[in-house]
Enzyme design. Sequence first.
Site, PDB file in Angstrom:
ATOM      1  N   SER A  69     113.645  51.884  67.698  1.00  0.00           N
ATOM      2  CA  SER A  69     113.950  51.183  68.823  1.00  0.00           C
ATOM      3  C   SER A  69     115.358  51.660  69.276  1.00  0.00           C
ATOM      4  CB  SER A  69     114.138  49.633  68.576  1.00  0.00           C
ATOM      5  OG  SER A  69     113.040  49.079  67.927  1.00  0.00           O
TER       6      SER A  69
HETATM    7  N1  SAH Z   1     112.757  48.164  63.197  1.00  0.00           N
HETATM    8  C1  SAH Z   1     112.288  49.672  63.071  1.00  0.00           C
HETATM    9  C2  SAH Z   1     111.165  49.903  64.282  1.00  0.00           C
HETATM   10  C3  SAH Z   1     110.092  50.768  63.857  1.00  0.00           C
HETATM   11  S1  SAH Z   1     108.814  50.726  65.033  1.00  0.00           S
HETATM   12  C4  SAH Z   1     113.375  50.751  63.266  1.00  0.00           C
HETATM   13  O1  SAH Z   1     114.585  50.177  63.383  1.00  0.00           O
HETATM   14  O2  SAH Z   1     113.018  51.635  63.071  1.00  0.00           O
HETATM   15  C5  SAH Z   1     107.557  49.487  64.509  1.00  0.00           C
HETATM   16  C6  SAH Z   1     107.356  49.438  63.229  1.00  0.00           C
HETATM   17  O3  SAH Z   1     106.372  48.356  62.928  1.00  0.00           O
HETATM   18  C7  SAH Z   1     106.299  50.866  62.712  1.00  0.00           C
HETATM   19  O4  SAH Z   1     107.014  51.142  61.365  1.00  0.00           O
HETATM   20  C8  SAH Z   1     105.016  50.177  62.204  1.00  0.00           C
HETATM   21  O5  SAH Z   1     104.292  51.047  61.540  1.00  0.00           O
HETATM   22  C9  SAH Z   1     105.252  48.774  61.965  1.00  0.00           C
HETATM   23  N2  SAH Z   1     104.119  47.815  62.204  1.00  0.00           N
HETATM   24  C10 SAH Z   1     103.315  47.992  63.344  1.00  0.00           C
HETATM   25  N3  SAH Z   1     102.371  46.783  62.911  1.00  0.00           N
HETATM   26  C11 SAH Z   1     102.888  46.290  61.739  1.00  0.00           C
HETATM   27  C12 SAH Z   1     101.995  45.128  60.893  1.00  0.00           C
HETATM   28  N4  SAH Z   1     101.073  44.559  61.276  1.00  0.00           N
HETATM   29  N5  SAH Z   1     102.838  45.086  59.759  1.00  0.00           N
HETATM   30  C13 SAH Z   1     103.979  45.708  59.385  1.00  0.00           C
HETATM   31  N6  SAH Z   1     104.371  46.527  60.069  1.00  0.00           N
HETATM   32  C14 SAH Z   1     104.201  46.773  61.251  1.00  0.00           C
END
Ligand code: SAH
Length: 220
Positions: A69
């Site tokens: 993000s």
């Molecule tokens: N907070 C993270 C943002 C990553 S993007 C950072 O600082 O990098 C969002 C993430 O959510 C991705 O890695 C994706 O695989 C995960 N995600 C999406 N749907 C999900 C679910 N149902 N359960 C767990 N993780 C999920």
Amino acid sequence: MSISHQGIGMTSLRTRERMIKRLAEQGITNKRVLEVMRDTPRHIFMDEALSSRAYEDTALPIGYNQTISQPYIVARMTEELLDSARNLKKVLEIGTGCGYQAAILAQLVGHVYSVERILSLQKKAKLHIGELAFRNISYLHGDGHLGWSNYAPFDGILVSAAPAEIPVMLLKQLSIGGVMVIPTGSSGMQVLQKIIRTPSGYEKENLEAVTFVPFLSGTE
Ligand code: SAH
């Protein structure tokens, strides 16, 4: 810090100071959030090829079609959580990704419980966070629709991917007085929401329009 990141590490405090100035101009006011983001190297959460862009105010790819993000969104979500909850002993994060948001939270709350559905990303996050040696983060490879019932209820829940609607289990795992910050909606029309659980129900507030990767089902 690994040898490979040392070079950029030495110059990045100045870069991070610029990032903090920009965040303040964008309306972030919580001093603790700004301090922690100033002191946390963001570039170590990214692949070497992108680390020089780590402090730009943009989301960047972390592999597997996912993104870290943008700094503003991390700051805004963290600030909403901190400013709305009384005592953040236990915080659930859905979407560990590269681990940056978890590392920021770990410095501001008691314990972070972070759930990720893509195993390879979870492994990468553990390596990155390991470089900073935080001990108050627990990881679960699982589908965030289910939250993490073993440790519920949570004082705070922060969701980094956008479901069409708020998963029921996450609402159930929020403590009374607890706060959830979550983007909802389909791509192109998402809104960041803040939900506070009261003794009689849930209060919802729309914060701003956002763009997140979709909240998916199952694990991989
Ligand atoms: N907070 C993270 C943002 C990553 S993007 C950072 O600082 O990098 C969002 C993430 O959510 C991705 O890695 C994706 O695989 C995960 N995600 C999406 N749907 C999900 C679910 N149902 N359960 C767990 N993780 C999920």
